[in-house]
Every structure is written in C-alpha cells, then in structure tokens.
Design a protein around this motif. Sequence first.
Motif, mmCIF file in Angstrom:
data_model
loop_
_atom_site.group_PDB
_atom_site.id
_atom_site.type_symbol
_atom_site.label_atom_id
_atom_site.label_comp_id
_atom_site.label_asym_id
_atom_site.label_seq_id
_atom_site.Cartn_x
_atom_site.Cartn_y
_atom_site.Cartn_z
ATOM 1 N N THR A 40 -45.406 -61.976 -26.350
ATOM 2 C CA THR A 40 -44.199 -61.491 -27.089
ATOM 3 C C THR A 40 -44.120 -60.966 -28.899
ATOM 4 O O THR A 40 -45.796 -61.030 -29.265
ATOM 5 N N SER A 41 -43.621 -60.484 -29.026
ATOM 6 C CA SER A 41 -43.192 -59.710 -30.251
ATOM 7 C C SER A 41 -42.671 -60.780 -31.631
ATOM 8 O O SER A 41 -42.514 -61.976 -30.559
ATOM 9 N N TRP A 67 -43.531 -56.005 -37.115
ATOM 10 C CA TRP A 67 -44.273 -55.324 -36.108
ATOM 11 C C TRP A 67 -45.501 -55.779 -34.966
ATOM 12 O O TRP A 67 -45.685 -55.280 -34.168
ATOM 13 N N SER A 68 -45.316 -56.773 -35.490
ATOM 14 C CA SER A 68 -45.990 -57.390 -34.889
ATOM 15 C C SER A 68 -45.570 -58.093 -33.264
ATOM 16 O O SER A 68 -44.782 -57.961 -32.818
ATOM 17 N N SER A 69 -46.591 -57.511 -32.162
ATOM 18 C CA SER A 69 -46.067 -57.077 -30.745
ATOM 19 C C SER A 69 -46.874 -57.977 -29.432
ATOM 20 O O SER A 69 -46.975 -58.353 -28.087
ATOM 21 N N SER A 70 -48.284 -58.842 -30.149
ATOM 22 C CA SER A 70 -48.853 -59.874 -29.606
ATOM 23 C C SER A 70 -49.435 -61.296 -30.560
ATOM 24 O O SER A 70 -49.021 -61.193 -31.718
ATOM 25 N N CYS A 105 -40.577 -60.660 -33.849
ATOM 26 C CA CYS A 105 -39.192 -60.804 -33.781
ATOM 27 C C CYS A 105 -38.319 -61.517 -32.510
ATOM 28 O O CYS A 105 -37.303 -62.292 -32.477
ATOM 29 N N THR A 106 -39.111 -61.223 -31.488
ATOM 30 C CA THR A 106 -38.583 -62.090 -30.550
ATOM 31 C C THR A 106 -38.580 -63.309 -30.316
ATOM 32 O O THR A 106 -37.465 -64.326 -30.037
ATOM 33 N N THR A 132 -50.405 -61.069 -34.552
ATOM 34 C CA THR A 132 -49.225 -62.002 -35.602
ATOM 35 C C THR A 132 -50.376 -62.767 -36.012
ATOM 36 O O THR A 132 -50.251 -63.377 -37.351
#
Length: 545
Positions: free
Chosen positions: A369-370, A447-450, A372-373, A454
């Motif tokens: 997940t990102s 914008w990191s999504s993995s 933000c999540t 990250t």
Amino acid sequence: MSSMTKDNCQISNNNINNYGEIEAPADYETAVKACGFGRFNILLLMVALPAVMATIIETAVVSYILPSAECDLNLDLLDKGILNAITYCGMIISAIGWGYLADIKGRKNLLIVGFLLDVVCVICGALSQSRTQLMIAKFFGGFVMCGPFAVLMSYLSEFHGTHYRARIMMIIGVMFSMGSIMLPVLALTILPNDWNFDILNMNFVPWKIYLAVCGLPSLLSGILLCFFPESPRFLMSQGRNNEALKAFRTMYYLNTGKLRDTYPVKNLINEVKQKEVADNMSVATIETLVIEADRQTNLEASNNNIGDVKLTKAPNAFRVLCFKPYLSLCFRVCLMQFFILLGQNTIRLWLPQLFASLNEYQQISNETTSMCTILEYSVNKTQLLKNPTDECTVIITPSTYSNNIIVACAGFVTYLVAGSLINAVGNKRIQVIGLSIAGTSGLALYWSSSAIATLILTSLYASLGSMSATSSIGTSVNLFPTSLRTLIVSLAMMIGRMGSILGNVLFPIFMSLGCVPPFVMVGVVMYLGCLIAAFLPSTNKLDLK
C-alpha cells in the motif's frame, strides 16, 4: 602567543640533545606527535565504539519500542511524538551545565560519570510501568547523556596529532553509523519474541528487555574509560603539566614498547598564562580578528564600521557575536541547523513506527500500500485505543525492523562515499546537493505507492539528511575563528535540538490532519536548509582562522 606556538611546533635540531631528548618546553602538538600511533590509540578506539554507540542509542532507542509498547502504555500518536522528543529536552536543559563541568572537572571524569548515570536512567526506563515513568526516565537519560555526547569527540581527538585527527573523526563517523545499524538488529532479535514474566510484581515484556540490553554500551564505556588517562590537552590547559607528561609517557610506552623514561619530551610549555590571555582577549586582538575574518569572507565594507563596535572593555565571545560579520552568520548557521535537524530527526525517529505500521497493515490485508494509507491506518488505530472496549493488538515480526536495517546501512554507505568525495567536491556543494535530494525525497513520499518505493525514498532522506547535518557543523566551524567555534557549535546544536523537539511533536499532529501536511513539513524544511546553505560563504579555500 602565535609566535610562541609556532616556535614550539617547529622545534629545530638545536633543541634536541645527543640522547634524542627535546630540551625546549614542548607544546601539545609536539608532545603528542612524539607519542606516535599504536596500541594505545587502537585500544582507545575499541573503547570508543561502545561509547559512540551509547550516545546514538540514547536518542533513538525509544523510537524502536513504540510499536511494541503502544498497547502496554496506551500510547497515542502525540504520546509517541513526545517520547521521541523528550530526550532532546533533557539535553537542551543540561547543555550549559555539562559544558561548564567539562572545563572544570575534565573530559574523562565527565564521560565516566555520564555513562554510568545513563545506565541508571536506562534501568529506570526498563522498569517503567506507565508512559509517565518512561517519559521521566528518557528525559533524565537525555539530561545525563548530553555531557558524554558533547565531550566524547573532544576526548578522542585530543589523543591524536594533526596527522591522524581527521582520520579519527572519519572513523568516529563510521562508528555512529554502526550504532544506527545495531539498534534495528537488536530490535529484530528481541522485540518479535513473546516473552512475558513478572519479577517483584513488575511485568517484563520484550520491549523492556530491549531497553535494558541497550544500556550495556553505556555500562561498558563507563567501566573501560576508568583505565584510560585524562586528556593531556585538558591537563595542559589547566597547568597540570606533570599529569599531562605522565599521560604522554603512557601513550608512548604502549605505542612504541619503550620505557616511559625514554619519552623524548621532558618539559611542557605553561599554557595557564596563554589561557588567561585567551579568556581576557584585548580590544586590539578582537579588532584584528574581525578585520581578518572580514578579509577572508570578502566583507570589505565592515572594515569601515569597526569603530562603531565600541569595544571599550575586554569583550567575551557572546559580545563578539553581536556585531558584524558574526551576528548574521550566527543567525543563518543556527537557522540552517534548526531546519535540517527538524526534518532529519523527525523522519529518523518516526521511521520504526511507520515501517511497523506498514508491516502490520500488510500482515492484516496481505497487500502492499501507499504511505498515505499507512498514515491513515496509524491514526485510526490510535483512535481505537481510546475505546476501552476494543482490544489492543500489535503484530511484531522480524520483517518489522528489516527495513530499518537497510536504511541504517544506506547511511553507512553515504558517509563512506561523502568522505571520499568531500575534498574533490567541497563541503558546501555536498551539503547543498544532499539537502535538495532529501527535500525532494520527503515530498515524494506522498506519492509513494509501494513498500520498495517507500524504502528507497526514506533511505535517501534519512542518509542524506544525516550527512548534511554533520556537514553543516563542519561548514559552520570554518566560518568562525577559534575563539568562537565551541560557542557556535553549542548554539547550533541547541537550536537544532529545538527543531528536533518541534518536528517530533508536530509530525503526529499533522498526521491527524491528513496525508499532505507531514510530508510537506519534512520536505520544505530541507529545502529551507538548502537555501540557507547555498548563500553561506564558501569554506573550500578559506584558511582556518
């Protein structure tokens, strides 16, 4: 004074008798050079390793126990931010007192007392049964560790001559990185276990055992330093030349294997009068110092304003800082350190929590997940803790801390690369490049999504931020004359620690506001630090004043 030092540093062959003994009173550099480099220095560096690790552990250890302790201590995000910051509060409050004691009581005694007192604070932290008790223990841990943290570098450097001193500082930098690696390695080994037992009506779980184990470097350092002499540089500055000679002879004996009596230096210069002159610097000396600094930094216009300074009395260092060109430089240097440490120590101390939340979320949902999540998950979990009917659970596995090891190793590599490039590229340029990349990485976390993205971005941010913070101290030191350097470093570090406190308290508050604010904060502060660094005078070809 300068001519005396020069004469003693460059002892002619006429001052050496037929037995190879130096007849003229030797200054510190001549005396330490005559000791050579050998077993004493190696033994000292071996003892320095746990000592350096202890200073790193004190400021960062609590960040690794927060994911495990959140249920036991009922911690919300703000509590975690305060626990991360409380050590720096203790450091700020005790900084002036430790500095005074270091000048009066000596380096060795301060180090021994500081490290052994830290063991007491660590034990109190490991015995904590509430968050208030843990906060008090960490506050006093920072209070007592501030002394060894500041004095250790001086103590180590003062046993080495100019030829080895720069290399020793590089080795110490590597030791700091090793300490940063050791923390997550120990966390990975201890914290995932399900130990739970009672002793004297006190409950012990893995995070308390982890805290106790992390006190071993302080205990080891405090004991081993008893077998080493006081800094001969300090002894000479206090007029205790007989004790300084004894320390030099011990170094000579261990390094060369020769008898102590064959040490070539028989007399040391008396620095007490020189110290009095330095402490009560004349008006003429200050005016010369200001003019020379102005010439070095190309501030020609200030030569016409020296008369406005009105140095009618023997000024002290604080008074000198109130006038051109040092007032502006001091403000910029301290502000730069504030921004850099605000961002760097915020991410450094929150990374274990963020990676733990990332791992826990992946264990529950079985998907990547990102960031933000992850922030949203952390905030929601904190809200659940406030409901007494909900059961608090933590999922700690070895993979929880594996990412922290990678980030620490990235910092280790960064220091090695920067150390090899700094002479070619320049201190200021490396600093500006590092801060700009760190700022970009901080903003890009939004914008990191993995998990991989990250990890890469946080590694860049933490390692380059740490390197830039260290580099900024080096840049700052070269901008000021000798009589002001210790004061400037102390002020810059104090202001930087205030930034660390503010950042760790603001980060959880911004997390509760949404995903954008925390990453904007850690990104923008690095850009601000970069902007200030870019407009500081270059120290590449500046003579050391």
